[in-house]
Enzyme design. Structure first.
Site, short mmCIF file in Angstrom:
data_model
loop_
_atom_site.label_atom_id
_atom_site.label_comp_id
_atom_site.label_asym_id
_atom_site.label_seq_id
_atom_site.Cartn_x
_atom_site.Cartn_y
_atom_site.Cartn_z
CG ASP A 162 -5.92 -5.65 2.06
OD1 ASP A 162 -6.35 -6.79 2.28
OD2 ASP A 162 -5.94 -5.11 0.93
CB SER A 210 -0.95 -0.05 1.20
OG SER A 210 -1.91 0.95 1.11
CG HIS A 225 -4.40 -0.77 -0.82
ND1 HIS A 225 -4.07 -0.80 0.52
CD2 HIS A 225 -5.01 -1.96 -1.06
CE1 HIS A 225 -4.46 -1.94 1.05
NE2 HIS A 225 -5.03 -2.67 0.11
#
Lengths: 193, 275
Positions: free
Chosen positions: A134, A14, A41
């Site tokens: 995540d 991310s 992301h």
């Protein structure tokens, strides 16, 4: 001792992803045998520039994944904005616009869980820098199905939260810095020759 | 085919749903179905898909809840505004040459795309001569589509999409806000028919000028994609248009040669004259 031949690599990242993923891809040769799936992301409402960014630094074939695309060696498949990237057991790619997971679509957990199901012990799962959790559940799932698990060394990560969280969820994951991860992947690729 | 016990159970569950209720999910993309049915399994406190199978066979109301897991109803008004802009600016000029028009929204879910098209047709002065069919397999979704009521907190996104899609005037002209909901004007449904239709098992029901089928094919395996696109191809008039989701492609299907690429980046295809 039995050596499991590795079949595929799944990477999630991310914040700070561009530098971290680039650092790995840039160290892998053109004929690297394993396919690599990457979820970063990215914002849902605009095209992603990541294909060009990574392609400039890597001799591998970098592409945004398309639905029902067959999976080929030496290719890097990026999850497109606003879609989850999934792996079918027939070794095909599926995209999905079902609900975001951890407020994100694409989500790392979705890739990891489906890839673990498709490849079992043949999968290597890697959680890199990022500032949410995540990838944690997905990494645990990869480990439970016999795959190899790695988290980026939190001291090196631009944002240590995600690797820390993944390590907590999957304590057996190995901690490595980016150079070591690339070296490890090179070795895993070689056992395949 | 996977011989893991869990995957055998999953196939048997889908077979049971098909035989008992005639909903056929056997040709869906398994990665996604498995994920969503795993969530359903937890929700119904079942340890295995076999247990879930027992419940869906013996308790009729379990099916309705399962359908909301099996079908994905996530959309927006004017989702991917660029797609609607291409329809408005490049496809509608072709459609305008026909005295009457039929549009089919295949897999319309809660109806967002039907209302988007209806609004755009009105803005372009084509609404009086156009019939829209919105079809789906999920009766609950069709009821929502028929109602045309959406959460008010989704409206800022819808409004932004409408503008990016080249909207003329204000989206608020088309709905009334009440009790946290936006109720879309029933005149938008004047020439709309919502109906139950399955791309898996049903046949052609009308001859249409445009099929919009977005983010539906991604839930199908390749064989089922071929069948569904075949139905759409047979529904289209010569030189009719097919719009897909922004990451969907005909490239890996058997019908790729039956269409020309009309707009590559908007994923709009045109049926060839000699398919």
């Amino acid at each position: 001792m039995t050596i499991t031949p590795r079949e595929a690599i799944a990477i999630g990242a991310s914040s700070g992803a561009v530098e971290a993923v680039s650092a790995i891809l840039t160290r892998l040769p053109e004929d690297y045998p394993l396919p690599i799936f990457v979820v970063v992301h990215v914002p849902p409402d605009r095209p992603s520039a990541l294909v060009d960014v990574f392609q400039a630094k890597s001799p591998l074939n970098i592409r945004e994944a398309e639905d029902k695309e067959p999976i080929e060696p030496s290719c890097v498949y990026l999850a497109p904005p606003d879609y989850h990237l999934m792996i079918e057991t027939e070794k095909l790619i599926s995209l999905s616009s079902e609900e975001p997971v951890h407020y994100s679509r694409p989500a790392i957990d979705v890739l990891f869980e489906t890839a673990a199901d498709a490849y079992g012990a043949g999968l290597i799962g890697i959680v890199l820098t990022g500032s949410n959790d995540d990838g944690s559940a997905g990494l645990r799932c990869i480990s439970q199905l016999g795959g190899a698990t790695i988290v980026q060394c939190p001291n090196e990560a631009a944002s240590p939260f995600m690797p820390n969280s993944a390590k907590a969820a999957c304590p057996e994951a190995r901690t490595m810095n980016l150079e070591e991860i690339a070296e490890y992947l090179l070795n895993q690729g070689r056992t395949y020759d | 085919m996977s011989d893991k016990v869990e995957d055998i159970e999953l196939r048997l569950l889908l077979q049971a749903i098909f035989e008992r209720y005639h909903y056929d999910f056997r040709g869906y993309s398994m990665a996604s179905i498995k994920r969503r049915l795993s969530q359903a399994k937890s929700r119904f406190q079942c340890d295995t898909f076999s247990q879930l199978q027992g419940r869906v066979l013996h308790e009729a109301d379990v099916l309705a809840s399962l359908l909301s897991y099996l079908t994905v109803q996530v959309s927006e008004l004017f989702r991917d505004p660029h797609y609607f802009r291409v329809l408005r600016e490049e496809v509608f000029p072709h459609l305008r040459t026909y005295p009457s028009l039929k549009i089919w929204v295949a897999g319309c879910g809660d109806g967002e795309e039907v209302y988007s098209l209806s609004i755009m047709l009105r803005e372009e002065g084509l609404d009086d001569r156009t019939m829209i069919y919105g079809t789906d397999v999920n009766p609950q979704a069709l009821r929502k589509a028929e109602a045309g009521v959406y959460d008010l907190d989704r409206l800022p996104l819808f409004t932004k999409n409408h503008q990016l899609a080249g909207g003329k005037g204000s989206l608020s002209d088309y709905y009334t806000a009440a009790y946290g909901a936006a109720v879309f004007d029933k005149s938008l449904r004047k020439n709309v028919v919502f109906s139950d239709h399955s791309l898996v098992s049903d046949a052609v029901f009308a001859e249409v000028h445009l099929v919009s089928c977005r983010n539906v094919l991604i839930y199908f395996d390749r064989e089922l994609q071929n069948r569904a696109i075949g139905v759409m191809l047979d529904s289209l008039i010569r030189r009719g248009f097919l719009g897909l989701g922004s990451k969907e492609t005909l490239r890996f299907t058997q019908h790729v040669a039956a269409f020309d690429e009309f707009s590559r980046e908007a994923r709009v295809y045109q049926k060839r004259s000699d398919p």
